[in-house]
Motif scaffolding. Structure first.
Motif, PDB file in Angstrom:
ATOM      1  N   ALA A   1      18.442  35.374  -2.361  1.00  8.74           N
ATOM      2  CA  ALA A   1      19.335  35.196  -1.211  1.00  8.74           C
ATOM      3  C   ALA A   1      20.000  33.822  -1.205  1.00  8.74           C
ATOM      4  CB  ALA A   1      18.555  35.401   0.086  1.00  8.74           C
ATOM      5  N   SER A   2      19.505  32.876  -2.016  1.00  9.82           N
ATOM      6  CA  SER A   2      20.098  31.543  -2.067  1.00  9.82           C
ATOM      7  C   SER A   2      21.255  31.448  -3.051  1.00  9.82           C
ATOM      8  CB  SER A   2      19.034  30.508  -2.455  1.00  9.82           C
ATOM      9  OG  SER A   2      18.629  30.677  -3.813  1.00  9.82           O
ATOM     10  N   LEU A   3      21.593  32.540  -3.723  1.00  9.88           N
ATOM     11  CA  LEU A   3      22.514  32.482  -4.854  1.00  9.88           C
ATOM     12  C   LEU A   3      23.973  32.850  -4.579  1.00  9.88           C
ATOM     13  CD1 LEU A   3      20.180  33.931  -7.629  1.00  9.88           C
ATOM     14  CD2 LEU A   3      20.809  31.541  -7.234  1.00  9.88           C
ATOM     15  N   PRO A   4      24.327  33.455  -3.438  1.00  9.56           N
ATOM     16  CA  PRO A   4      25.758  33.730  -3.229  1.00  9.56           C
ATOM     17  C   PRO A   4      26.588  32.457  -3.370  1.00  9.56           C
ATOM     18  CG  PRO A   4      24.472  34.894  -1.590  1.00  9.56           C
ATOM     19  CD  PRO A   4      23.512  33.993  -2.321  1.00  9.56           C
ATOM     20  N   GLY A   5      27.682  32.567  -4.100  1.00 15.27           N
ATOM     21  CA  GLY A   5      28.512  31.410  -4.369  1.00 15.27           C
ATOM     22  C   GLY A   5      28.193  30.728  -5.676  1.00 15.27           C
ATOM     23  N   ASN A   6      27.046  31.099  -6.293  1.00 21.80           N
ATOM     24  CA  ASN A   6      26.662  30.507  -7.569  1.00 21.80           C
ATOM     25  C   ASN A   6      26.723  31.483  -8.734  1.00 21.80           C
ATOM     26  OD1 ASN A   6      24.536  28.717  -5.573  1.00 21.80           O
ATOM     27  ND2 ASN A   6      25.795  27.635  -7.055  1.00 21.80           N
ATOM     28  N   ILE A   7      26.510  32.778  -8.468  1.00 27.24           N
ATOM     29  CA  ILE A   7      26.493  33.756  -9.554  1.00 27.24           C
ATOM     30  C   ILE A   7      26.724  35.136  -8.985  1.00 27.24           C
ATOM     31  CG2 ILE A   7      24.010  34.258  -9.489  1.00 27.24           C
ATOM     32  CD1 ILE A   7      24.106  34.121 -12.607  1.00 27.24           C
ATOM     33  N   GLU A   8      27.206  36.041  -9.823  1.00 27.60           N
ATOM     34  CA  GLU A   8      27.385  37.433  -9.441  1.00 27.60           C
ATOM     35  C   GLU A   8      26.498  38.297 -10.337  1.00 27.60           C
ATOM     36  OE1 GLU A   8      30.291  35.568 -10.540  1.00 27.60           O
ATOM     37  OE2 GLU A   8      30.121  34.726  -8.502  1.00 27.60           O
ATOM     38  N   LEU A   9      26.150  39.474  -9.848  1.00 23.35           N
ATOM     39  CA  LEU A   9      25.324  40.419 -10.604  1.00 23.35           C
ATOM     40  C   LEU A   9      24.034  39.750 -11.097  1.00 23.35           C
ATOM     41  CD1 LEU A   9      28.169  42.189 -12.614  1.00 23.35           C
ATOM     42  CD2 LEU A   9      27.002  43.068 -10.583  1.00 23.35           C
ATOM     43  N   PHE A  10      23.386  39.009 -10.212  1.00 23.33           N
ATOM     44  CA  PHE A  10      22.167  38.273 -10.566  1.00 23.33           C
ATOM     45  C   PHE A  10      21.121  39.219 -11.142  1.00 23.33           C
ATOM     46  CE2 PHE A  10      17.872  36.972  -9.129  1.00 23.33           C
ATOM     47  CZ  PHE A  10      17.716  35.885  -9.984  1.00 23.33           C
ATOM     48  N   THR A  11      20.595  38.840 -12.305  1.00 20.12           N
ATOM     49  CA  THR A  11      19.632  39.670 -13.030  1.00 20.12           C
ATOM     50  C   THR A  11      18.329  38.929 -13.310  1.00 20.12           C
ATOM     51  OG1 THR A  11      21.464  40.855 -14.065  1.00 20.12           O
ATOM     52  CG2 THR A  11      19.316  41.060 -15.125  1.00 20.12           C
ATOM     53  N   GLY A  12      18.380  37.620 -13.380  1.00 20.80           N
ATOM     54  CA  GLY A  12      17.201  36.821 -13.681  1.00 20.80           C
ATOM     55  C   GLY A  12      17.616  35.410 -14.013  1.00 20.80           C
ATOM     56  N   VAL A  13      16.761  34.710 -14.742  1.00 24.77           N
ATOM     57  CA  VAL A  13      17.036  33.310 -15.028  1.00 24.77           C
ATOM     58  C   VAL A  13      16.859  33.021 -16.516  1.00 24.77           C
ATOM     59  CG1 VAL A  13      16.321  32.549 -12.730  1.00 24.77           C
ATOM     60  CG2 VAL A  13      14.646  32.607 -14.600  1.00 24.77           C
ATOM     61  N   ALA A  14      17.530  31.971 -16.967  1.00 25.00           N
ATOM     62  CA  ALA A  14      17.309  31.408 -18.304  1.00 25.00           C
ATOM     63  C   ALA A  14      16.431  30.175 -18.127  1.00 25.00           C
ATOM     64  CB  ALA A  14      18.633  31.023 -18.957  1.00 25.00           C
ATOM     65  N   GLN A  15      15.249  30.201 -18.673  1.00 18.37           N
ATOM     66  CA  GLN A  15      14.317  29.092 -18.510  1.00 18.37           C
ATOM     67  C   GLN A  15      14.519  28.089 -19.649  1.00 18.37           C
ATOM     68  OE1 GLN A  15      10.266  30.369 -16.971  1.00 18.37           O
ATOM     69  NE2 GLN A  15      10.993  32.318 -17.811  1.00 18.37           N
ATOM     70  N   VAL A  16      15.044  26.931 -19.293  1.00 20.74           N
ATOM     71  CA  VAL A  16      15.273  25.869 -20.267  1.00 20.74           C
ATOM     72  C   VAL A  16      14.210  24.801 -20.049  1.00 20.74           C
ATOM     73  CG1 VAL A  16      16.923  24.185 -21.153  1.00 20.74           C
ATOM     74  CG2 VAL A  16      17.743  26.342 -20.190  1.00 20.74           C
ATOM     75  N   PRO A  17      13.469  24.420 -21.076  1.00 26.41           N
ATOM     76  CA  PRO A  17      12.420  23.416 -20.890  1.00 26.41           C
ATOM     77  C   PRO A  17      13.003  22.089 -20.384  1.00 26.41           C
ATOM     78  CG  PRO A  17      12.236  24.468 -23.036  1.00 26.41           C
ATOM     79  CD  PRO A  17      13.529  24.919 -22.462  1.00 26.41           C
ATOM     80  N   ILE A  18      12.273  21.435 -19.508  1.00 27.66           N
ATOM     81  CA  ILE A  18      12.670  20.136 -18.980  1.00 27.66           C
ATOM     82  C   ILE A  18      11.647  19.095 -19.416  1.00 27.66           C
ATOM     83  CG2 ILE A  18      13.008  18.730 -16.899  1.00 27.66           C
ATOM     84  CD1 ILE A  18      14.017  21.203 -15.481  1.00 27.66           C
ATOM     85  N   GLY A  19      12.122  18.031 -20.048  1.00 30.74           N
ATOM     86  CA  GLY A  19      11.314  16.865 -20.341  1.00 30.74           C
ATOM     87  C   GLY A  19      11.777  15.705 -19.484  1.00 30.74           C
ATOM     88  N   VAL A  20      10.953  14.682 -19.393  1.00 29.63           N
ATOM     89  CA  VAL A  20      11.303  13.521 -18.579  1.00 29.63           C
ATOM     90  C   VAL A  20      11.227  12.275 -19.454  1.00 29.63           C
ATOM     91  CG1 VAL A  20      10.720  12.119 -16.575  1.00 29.63           C
ATOM     92  CG2 VAL A  20      10.473  14.599 -16.468  1.00 29.63           C
ATOM     93  N   ALA A  21      12.302  11.511 -19.491  1.00 25.12           N
ATOM     94  CA  ALA A  21      12.364  10.253 -20.232  1.00 25.12           C
ATOM     95  C   ALA A  21      12.393   9.099 -19.240  1.00 25.12           C
ATOM     96  CB  ALA A  21      13.604  10.221 -21.127  1.00 25.12           C
ATOM     97  N   GLY A  22      11.831   7.996 -19.662  1.00 20.91           N
ATOM     98  CA  GLY A  22      11.890   6.837 -18.791  1.00 20.91           C
ATOM     99  C   GLY A  22      10.660   5.966 -18.868  1.00 20.91           C
ATOM    100  N   PRO A  23      10.621   4.931 -18.043  1.00 21.10           N
ATOM    101  CA  PRO A  23      11.623   4.620 -17.032  1.00 21.10           C
ATOM    102  C   PRO A  23      12.904   4.034 -17.627  1.00 21.10           C
ATOM    103  CG  PRO A  23       9.965   2.907 -17.047  1.00 21.10           C
ATOM    104  CD  PRO A  23       9.497   3.955 -18.007  1.00 21.10           C
TER     105      PRO A  23
END
Length: 397
Positions: free
Chosen positions: A52-74
């Motif tokens: 329900a949070s997706l109107p305006g961001n995508i149409e025909l919502f089917t699922g997600v693409a999971q992209v790994p997130i790493g953190v660099a820093g500081p």
């Protein structure tokens, strides 16, 4: 004469006209795809955000693409808007990327941090008006200059945040290209600029005695395409990151000397010139893309944002001045995909979600690009480039 049978009927992806943003609607589409292709989508269908949070961001919502997130820093920044140490989320599937940026951030921290400056901010829409001949086009240009207050009022009637700063003009034959420059606050602003410019063009058409025809985009705003015009005139934010690196730190952390870096800069500058490259740096697109995916930016804007101007100096004391200028950095901290659950978390990790944070985020982006430039450029010289990918970037035997 060869006869052909009628083509098979088109079978569209199903949608629920009453409530298409629901778990049930997404599951129905995944089931449809399994029936049509034989491929189940268990990972695509595993997500935590509410549809329900997706109107305006995508149409025909089917699922997600999971992209790994790493953190660099500081990442230590001495900016006008970003100040302190930041842990930078980077979404990527390229091994060695996060480690490389992390190494550059270590160098920056040990040399006192990176200084960042937002120089200016514009977003454009560039319509074109049609006339019978060049003289009519020229006279129309004078009329626009004389009636700029009316043009500005029409444009700004469509937006609370967008401000029309100026209108540039370019004459070609019997055409008149106008380049509307807006300040768009914390939004990237392409849609805002488009809506405002349409209102302005309609006002011009209705008010000008000749009621000239127009096309909303004459393509000199080069939306989601790199251009030399935007490198010179700025599209999005023009932001600069600069630092001074001691020869000792470069040798200890990067295994290169300032002198060798400066020599390599001359060679790579020549190569970039020969190739007609949009950037004379190493790989601004890598860090920006990873940051964009993590923080809900319109990733296609990397096509413009990756343009970069690297300028360096070998200082009299043997140290190295290194700067990166991003002339077309298009980012947002409000609207678009920034409010989605994962993306908002990553912006909040940087203290950059919401109103009044876009300049801060722009400085973080530029500082991260500089960190990546230092690491990759040094790796090429020191001979670590290939070996690091062999060690950390392979997931197959």
């Amino acid at each position: 004469m060869t006869s052909t049978s009628d083509p098979s009927p088109r079978i569209p992806v199903p949608r629920d006209r009453d409530n298409d943003y629901s778990d049930a609607a997404a599951a129905a589409r995944r089931d449809f795809l399994r029936q049509r292709t034989g491929q189940a989508l268990p990972h695509v269908g595993h997500y935590s955000l509410p549809p329900a949070s997706l109107p305006g961001n995508i149409e025909l919502f089917t699922g997600v693409a999971q992209v790994p997130i790493g953190v660099a820093g500081p990442l230590r920044i001495n900016g006008e808007h970003a100040q302190g140490d930041f842990y930078v989320p980077m979404a990527t599937t390229e091994g060695t990327l996060v480690a490389s940026y992390n190494r550059g951030m270590r160098l920056i921290a040990e040399c006192g941090g990176v200084r960042t400056t937002v120089v200016e901010q514009h977003m454009q829409r560039s319509p074109v008006f049609f006339f019978n001949d060049a003289r009519e086009s020229r006279d129309f240009g004078h009329w626009v200059e004389d009636n700029l207050d009316g043009v500005r009022a029409a444009a700004q009637s469509t937006t609370r945040f967008g401000k029309l700063m100026d209108v540039m003009q370019f004459a070609v034959g019997n055409l008149r290209y106008l380049r509307f420059n807006y300040h768009t606050g914390d939004a990237a602003g392409q849609n805002m600029a488009g809506k405002a410019t349409l209102a302005a063009c309609e006002w011009i058409r209705d008010t000008h005695p000749a009621h000239p025809r127009f096309m909303l985009s004459g393509n000199i705003d080069t939306d989601k395409k790199h251009s030399q015009l935007n490198t010179l005139l700025t599209r999005g934010r023009r932001v600069i990151a600069e630092a001074r690196f001691t020869d000792e730190a470069l040798r200890r952390i990067m295994n290169v000397s300032a002198k060798d870096l400066f020599h390599a800069r001359q060679v790579s500058m020549t190569g970039a010139f020969m190739a007609g490259s949009a950037s004379n740096g190493a790989h601004a697109a890598n860090g920006l893309t990873a940051l964009f995916i993590a923080t809900g930016q319109d990733v296609a804007n990397v096509s413009e944002s990756h343009a970069s101007l690297v300028y360096t100096q070998l200082l009299d004391n043997g140290d190295y001045y290194w700067s990166v200028t991003l002339p077309s950095l298009i980012i947002a901290t409000y609207g678009g995909g920034t409010g989605l659950a994962t993306q908002r978390e990553c912006l909040e990790l940087l203290g950059c979600y919401g109103a009044g944070k876009a300049d801060k985020f722009a400085e973080i982006c530029a500082a991260a690009v500089l960190a990546g430039e230092t690491s990759l450029s040094s790796a090429v010289i020191a001979g670590d480039w290939v070996s690091s990918h062999d060690k950390m970037g392979r997931n197959r035997p």
